[in-house]
Design an enzyme around this catalytic site. Structure first.
Site, PDB file in Angstrom:
ATOM      1  N   PHE A 151       0.823  -1.212   0.000  1.00 25.73           N
ATOM      2  CA  PHE A 151       0.000   0.000   0.000  1.00 25.73           C
ATOM      3  C   PHE A 151       0.860   1.265   0.000  1.00 25.73           C
ATOM      4  O   PHE A 151       0.886   2.034  -0.976  1.00 25.73           O
ATOM      5  CB  PHE A 151      -0.947  -0.040   1.196  1.00 25.73           C
ATOM      6  CG  PHE A 151      -1.530   1.281   1.603  1.00 25.73           C
ATOM      7  CD1 PHE A 151      -2.152   2.097   0.674  1.00 25.73           C
ATOM      8  CD2 PHE A 151      -1.456   1.713   2.926  1.00 25.73           C
ATOM      9  CE1 PHE A 151      -2.690   3.328   1.051  1.00 25.73           C
ATOM     10  CE2 PHE A 151      -1.994   2.919   3.309  1.00 25.73           C
ATOM     11  CZ  PHE A 151      -2.602   3.734   2.375  1.00 25.73           C
ATOM     12  N   ASP A 154      10.177  -7.261  -3.315  1.00 25.93           N
ATOM     13  CA  ASP A 154       8.924  -7.684  -2.694  1.00 25.93           C
ATOM     14  C   ASP A 154       8.721  -9.171  -2.960  1.00 25.93           C
ATOM     15  O   ASP A 154       9.009  -9.650  -4.065  1.00 25.93           O
ATOM     16  CB  ASP A 154       7.752  -6.882  -3.272  1.00 25.93           C
ATOM     17  CG  ASP A 154       6.583  -6.780  -2.299  1.00 25.93           C
ATOM     18  OD1 ASP A 154       6.056  -7.846  -1.905  1.00 25.93           O
ATOM     19  OD2 ASP A 154       6.183  -5.654  -1.951  1.00 25.93           O
ATOM     20  N   LEU A 214      10.310  -0.704   3.831  1.00 30.54           N
ATOM     21  CA  LEU A 214       8.922  -0.812   4.274  1.00 30.54           C
ATOM     22  C   LEU A 214       8.466  -2.254   4.443  1.00 30.54           C
ATOM     23  O   LEU A 214       7.391  -2.506   4.985  1.00 30.54           O
ATOM     24  CB  LEU A 214       7.975  -0.127   3.280  1.00 30.54           C
ATOM     25  CG  LEU A 214       7.974   1.404   3.225  1.00 30.54           C
ATOM     26  CD1 LEU A 214       9.142   1.936   2.428  1.00 30.54           C
ATOM     27  CD2 LEU A 214       6.675   1.904   2.624  1.00 30.54           C
ATOM     28  N   TYR A 245       4.785  -7.283  17.787  1.00 31.63           N
ATOM     29  CA  TYR A 245       5.034  -6.342  16.698  1.00 31.63           C
ATOM     30  C   TYR A 245       5.734  -5.095  17.223  1.00 31.63           C
ATOM     31  O   TYR A 245       6.743  -4.643  16.663  1.00 31.63           O
ATOM     32  CB  TYR A 245       3.703  -5.974  16.048  1.00 31.63           C
ATOM     33  CG  TYR A 245       3.797  -5.068  14.848  1.00 31.63           C
ATOM     34  CD1 TYR A 245       4.562  -5.420  13.742  1.00 31.63           C
ATOM     35  CD2 TYR A 245       3.076  -3.877  14.796  1.00 31.63           C
ATOM     36  CE1 TYR A 245       4.625  -4.607  12.626  1.00 31.63           C
ATOM     37  CE2 TYR A 245       3.118  -3.059  13.679  1.00 31.63           C
ATOM     38  CZ  TYR A 245       3.891  -3.427  12.597  1.00 31.63           C
ATOM     39  OH  TYR A 245       3.953  -2.617  11.488  1.00 31.63           O
TER      40      TYR A 245
END
Length: 331
Positions: free
Chosen positions: A11, A31, A74, A147
Site C-alpha cells: 500500500f 517484494d 517498508l 510487533y
C-alpha cells in the site's frame, strides 16, 4: 537518485514508488508479494526494476541494493491480525529481515529510511505522543506486543548502524496511514468499514468503538518520507508522521455510512471473538508531529472525510487509484 523500496508492491510502498518516479528518480522494488499486489505496480511496471524475493533472502537483498544510493525499508509483517496469528513468522521478518537490509545498506553506503510504526508506543496513552516518550508494553507472552517489540528493536538496530557505522539512517513512525490500494485483508479499519458499507453488510467495530485515533492520508505521508531521507539533520532520529484530527472508531463508522450512503447497521464485536484471548487494545493514540513539522514543514492537509471519500471512490472503481501528493509542507 536510484532508490530501493522494499515492500514496494504494498500500500504505502507502491504510492512511494509512484512519487519517486514523478520526481524523476529511478526505482527498484524488492517484494515477495506475500502481502503486496502486482496490481499496485501495473501502471508503472515498465518504469521500475522488480526483484521478486524476501528481505530474509540475503542474495535477493544484495541484488536489489546494488547500485542504489537510497533505501526505503517498508517490507515486513502487516497488520495486527497477521502479528497475532503468525507471531513467529512476523518476528523473523521484522527482526532478521531488517538486519539483512541494514547490513546491505551499510555495505553499499546508501541512505536508509526505516518505516517503523506508532505501535512502538504500546499502551502509552499520553495526550500527544512525542518521539522521546516511554514505550509501555504488556507481557511478552501476549502476541499483541510482539510487533511493537520487534519494531522497537528494528529502530534500535538502525540507530546503532548510524551510531557505529555512520549509516545515514532515519526512522519514521506512521500513525494510521490510509488511502487507495489499502486492503481490508489485514484488519485495517477504514478499508474494512468501507468495504462492508458498500456491500450492504454490517459494519463491525471491535469493542465499544470508543478507541481514539488519528488517520493520515498516504498522499500526505509519502512526500515526507522522501524529504526526511534527503535531510542530513534527520539522520539518527525518529519522526512521528500522522494526522491531527482525533476521532473515535464509532465516529469513523458513522462517517463511512454518511459518505457511502449505506444503511448498513453497526455491530460491536468483542475482542475475544476477533482475536485470541488476552488481546489488549490501546484506548488512545495521538501523535505529536512537531519534530517533522519543524524540520521539513510536515503538516497533513487531507481531512478524514476526504480520506474516506478517496477509499470509497477506489473501492467503487470510479477513479484511478493514484493520489495527488502534497509537498509535506505547510499550507
Amino acid at each position: 537518485m536510484r532508490t530501493l523500496v522494499t515492500g514496494g508492491a504494498g500500500f504505502i510502498g507502491s504510492h512511494l514508488v509512484d512519487h519517486l518516479l514523478a520526481l524523476g528518480h529511478e526505482a527498484v522494488i524488492l517484494d515477495d508479494f506475500s502481502s503486496g499486489s502486482g496490481a499496485n505496480l501495473a501502471p508503472v511496471a515498465d518504469a521500475v526494476t522488480t526483484v521478486r524475493g524476501s528481505i530474509l533472502d540475503e542474495t535477493a537483498v544484495e541484488e536489489a541494493t546494488s547500485g542504489c544510493d537510497t533505501v526505503f525499508h517498508l517490507a515486513g509483517a502487516v497488520g495486527v491480525h497477521a502479528i497475532v496469528n503468525q507471531p513467529l513468522e512476523s518476528l523473523r521478518k521484522n527482526l532478521v529481515g531488517t538486519q539483512t537490509v541494514l547490513e546491505a545498506a551499510r555495505r553499499h553506503g546508501t541512505r536508509l529510511l526505516f518505516v517503523s510504526t506508532s505501535e512502538v508506543y504500546g499502551k502509552n496513552s499520553k495526550v500527544l505522543l512525542n518521539e522521546d516518550d516511554d514505550r509501555v508494553l504488556g507481557s511478552p507472552l501476549k502476541s499483541r506486543w510482539s510487533y511493537s517489540a520487534a519494531k522497537g528493536l528494528d529502530e534500535l538496530m538502525a540507530y546503532c548502524y548510524w551510531l557505529q557505522h555512520g549509516l545515514r539512517a532515519v526512522m519514521v513512525r506512521p500513525f494510521n496511514v490510509v488511502g487507495p490500494r489499502q486492503t481490508s485483508r489485514y484488519g485495517m479499519v477504514i478499508p474494512t468499514l468501507v468495504q462492508q458499507a458498500l456491500a450492504g453488510e454490517p459494519l463491525t467495530i471491535h469493542g465499544d468503538g470508543a478507541q481514539r485515533r488519528c488517520f493520515c492520508a498516504v498522499g500526505d505521508v509519502v512526500p515526507a518520507l522522501v524529504a526526511l531521507v534527503m535531510n542530513e539533520r534527520a539522520y539518527g532520529q525518529a519522526f512521528n508522521l500522522g494526522g491531527s484530527e482525533e476521532v473515535c472508531i464509532r465516529e469513523v463508522a458513522d462517517r463511512v455510512l454518511r459518505i457511502t450512503g449505506s444503511d448498513s447497521p453497526v455491530v460491536h464485536v468483542p475482542y475475544e471473538q476477533a482475536y485470541r484471548s488476552g488481546f489488549e487494545e490501546v484506548p488512545r493514540r495521538v501523535p505529536d508531529t512537531t519534530r517533522a513539522r519543524e524540520l521539513i514543514g510536515f503538516r497533513p492537509r487531507t481531512s478524514l472525510d476526504e480520506v474516506i471519500s478517496a477509499v470509497v471512490a477506489h473501492k467503487r472503481g470510479r477513479v484511478r487509484d493514484t493520489v495527488n501528493y502534497t509537498s509535506g509542507g505547510s499550507r
